[in-house]
Motif scaffolding. Sequence first.
Motif, PDB file in Angstrom:
ATOM      1  N   ALA A   1       0.832  -1.216   0.000  1.00 39.34           N
ATOM      2  CA  ALA A   1       0.000   0.000   0.000  1.00 39.34           C
ATOM      3  C   ALA A   1       0.863   1.261   0.000  1.00 39.34           C
ATOM      4  O   ALA A   1       0.529   2.257  -0.653  1.00 39.34           O
ATOM      5  CB  ALA A   1      -0.929   0.000   1.210  1.00 39.34           C
ATOM      6  N   GLY A   2       1.990   1.212   0.702  1.00 35.85           N
ATOM      7  CA  GLY A   2       2.904   2.352   0.728  1.00 35.85           C
ATOM      8  C   GLY A   2       3.519   2.581  -0.646  1.00 35.85           C
ATOM      9  O   GLY A   2       3.631   3.718  -1.131  1.00 35.85           O
TER      10      GLY A   2
ATOM     11  N   ALA B   1       0.945   4.128  -2.921  1.00 33.76           N
ATOM     12  CA  ALA B   1       0.749   5.559  -2.654  1.00 33.76           C
ATOM     13  C   ALA B   1       1.864   6.372  -3.315  1.00 33.76           C
ATOM     14  O   ALA B   1       1.618   7.402  -3.958  1.00 33.76           O
ATOM     15  CB  ALA B   1       0.708   5.820  -1.149  1.00 33.76           C
ATOM     16  N   MET B   2       3.110   5.899  -3.171  1.00 32.75           N
ATOM     17  CA  MET B   2       4.226   6.632  -3.779  1.00 32.75           C
ATOM     18  C   MET B   2       4.132   6.616  -5.307  1.00 32.75           C
ATOM     19  O   MET B   2       4.390   7.628  -5.963  1.00 32.75           O
ATOM     20  CB  MET B   2       5.570   6.047  -3.328  1.00 32.75           C
ATOM     21  CG  MET B   2       5.883   6.405  -1.887  1.00 32.75           C
ATOM     22  SD  MET B   2       7.596   6.070  -1.437  1.00 32.75           S
ATOM     23  CE  MET B   2       7.471   6.265   0.346  1.00 32.75           C
TER      24      MET B   2
END
Lengths: 470, 470
Positions: A434-435, A438-439
């Motif tokens: 998920a990180g 997002a990036m």
Amino acid sequence: MLAKEVKEKLIKIVGLENVEDSPVERLVYSYDATPQFQALPDAVVSPRNTKEVAEIVKICNEYNIPIVPRGSGTNLCAGTCPTEGGIVLLFKHMNSILEIDEENLTVTVQPGVITLDMIRAVEEKGLFYPPDPSSLKISTMGGNINENSGGLRGLKYGVTGDYVLALEVVLANGEVIRTGGKLAKDVAGYDLTRLMVGSEGTLGIVTEATCKLIPKPESKQTMLALYQDIEAAAQTVSSIIANKVIPTTLEFLDQPTLKVVEAHAQIGLPTDVQAVLLIEQDGPSEVVKREMEKMHALCEQGQAISVQIAESEDEAEALRTARRSALSALARLKPTTILEDATVPRSEIANMVKVINEIAEKYELTICTFGHAGDGNLHPTCLTDIRNHEEIERVEKAFAEIFEKAIALGGTITGEHGVGVMKAPYLERKLGEAGMAAMKAIKEALDPNHIMNPGKVFAKDCRKRVVVSR
Amino acid sequence: MLAKEVKEKLIKIVGLENVEDSPVERLVYSYDATPQFQALPDAVVSPRNTKEVAEIVKICNEYNIPIVPRGSGTNLCAGTCPTEGGIVLLFKHMNSILEIDEENLTVTVQPGVITLDMIRAVEEKGLFYPPDPSSLKISTMGGNINENSGGLRGLKYGVTGDYVLALEVVLANGEVIRTGGKLAKDVAGYDLTRLMVGSEGTLGIVTEATCKLIPKPESKQTMLALYQDIEAAAQTVSSIIANKVIPTTLEFLDQPTLKVVEAHAQIGLPTDVQAVLLIEQDGPSEVVKREMEKMHALCEQGQAISVQIAESEDEAEALRTARRSALSALARLKPTTILEDATVPRSEIANMVKVINEIAEKYELTICTFGHAGDGNLHPTCLTDIRNHEEIERVEKAFAEIFEKAIALGGTITGEHGVGVMKAPYLERKLGEAGMAAMKAIKEALDPNHIMNPGKVFAKDCRKRVVVSR
């Protein structure tokens, strides 16, 4: 190679002498300070001002040409290796200190300014710019900003990003934005300044920066503590912080590093001990004296076999220079030097040093460790030979385990060197799916055509550390 | 009102007692500390943990329901006013200090923790969390992070964002990410921690934060300098910084503010002077003493008519409390108090104070000015009456001019209060079209359905400051 049409347009912008695409020139900019990464750019373009940068970017955006901004190429993550070809954007002309503002305590620079030149210029005014990456003699401010560089004074003073107040940035669409200001506080919208710092040129091209300065500390002392037990040294690091002393510098060097550094620098470093801590404190002289005494006592309690305070600034500077030369010194020993900068919470430094040594033993590798112990930021450095495929396999496995362990201890895969190409395969382990998503969404939003230093930060399928040149 | 189906789903997640949609409850959460903004939410939902927050967000994303995260609603930009209805997400259950880590000097909190409670808890361990917004007795850490709050100690120590090391954030898609760590350095990808800080809940919902602590300063001294000339006071601020002294606190109050604060606090503040500077320094006692003496001299050189050092911590605390009460004291005088926080480079403080007074005179308004002068962050506060439409028109014009001037001086429209709804119409003046487009692209990338605190940061067509409740 660039299409003739594109080359002509670029020449029209920057002049014939600032578009280079001879085989020699392309070869020179095909690599940076990161070992084993090489790829030829199509051309090397040197803009003279922000307007030219914006015009170049517009053309690249139109023709889908990768742009790799580059200062001196001292980064250690292959962040300026043109892995997908395109243009290396060189800041050799945009290298001025534009202003030192003594009322607001700021300095404004172009990206091509050499870090140390700027530090010297502000120190002449009694001011201080703390971030001091080991490459500061040749690194540029633009590069420092793109990588969010750290340095030896990071423990007390923080890293490059903590000093960047305002940026001028050319976005992928060729628009020029200004973020922040000469302001101690600014909450007008999202913090684009901090988003750009450390984004490795993948979101935009920094063309100007205003950085915060602080008053120059009145005095400084430097101390060397020697240990016959590596973990005792690491334990002292945690103990100093836990005792609420925050020194400017708290560096660790193990015996193999000490030996090569001494062979290189010849300043009389002890080579018969297992590890040393290089400790510095700066500030008002009473405070420095008191805190150095406190740390002296903590080192002794922590089984240091000897603790010596440098007797002169020359002696202190020799120690700092020796520490800064660690990587160059190590690099002379073997054909290939692979250095990492896994970072852990300060309390885990002793654990991390122990784990690195265990992993080195397990895979039968030579790993020397030095680094900014006070920040939890170590640089385990493997001396190897890229031609020895079997050993390189083991190196890969060893570093993968080091990263795993750093993350398990609450740490990260890179403290100050950046992700670049080199650590991209490991980023998801730190950020999770998920990180990463997002990036990637942010990258996609600001650079939909992927022209801004493509291939950096986000990994392709390949997990190999060594990229084959294209 | 929420659809029955949605309400039932929410009740299933958090329990009947944690979904409130009575008229009274909706009214209570229809406004925050910002005057003149009011709008009814459809429901007030109080999650008990991160998992519940993620489940709520997933439902809101599916049904396109706005979510307004809210601590104590003390913000001054209408950042927590549910202007587009939807759910007010209340953190009354998620209010624990999860850990104070004395080895790594960090504190980990849930968003609903009251700022002062956390500050007291860490000070008991000899540690220090510097950011101290004036609302710290009731504001929450989640709110401070969403607004990137400042405070009285910002000059020396920085703002909330400078202390946030790691976040747990629920994104608009319901995914939970963790950014940063207990790490002095981390360059693994883009700085999502800093992107989230100050994003006013428009990019994600903070469900946990780890903040940096520093050793508690050994000693502190407080001083009050009185002036009969406002600009002389402002000039002293610039002169202290230019003389390379960075005090902890350097606050400015003009005579109208002094008068109401004294009427409110009754601690013997001088009300017959035009302005005062409240100056504090902390640190090792020798240094504090020396720097207070230096600042004493600079105040006198700068035409202060009297400079007094507080004789006890009680007296100092009374002065700080009086300063913190400035807004509440002013708010008692007239039906409507409109406060701004335009910020300029420190060197421009004297200019800015002068301009504010000229503008007040031009538009025949009562504008009192106080604020963090050392940060260049002033709070010109207009005492008015929203029912007086003609006067409110003049207030609008006056503040628009103040913003223009702040930006012209190299400043910003908000130093620490955030954009919210209130300053959204002015944001483009600071960022320009390209800057706005970049921020909108990021918002769109992370919150494509616009459920995260919609209507904040980015202005709708309307330029009016006063929103009609829906």
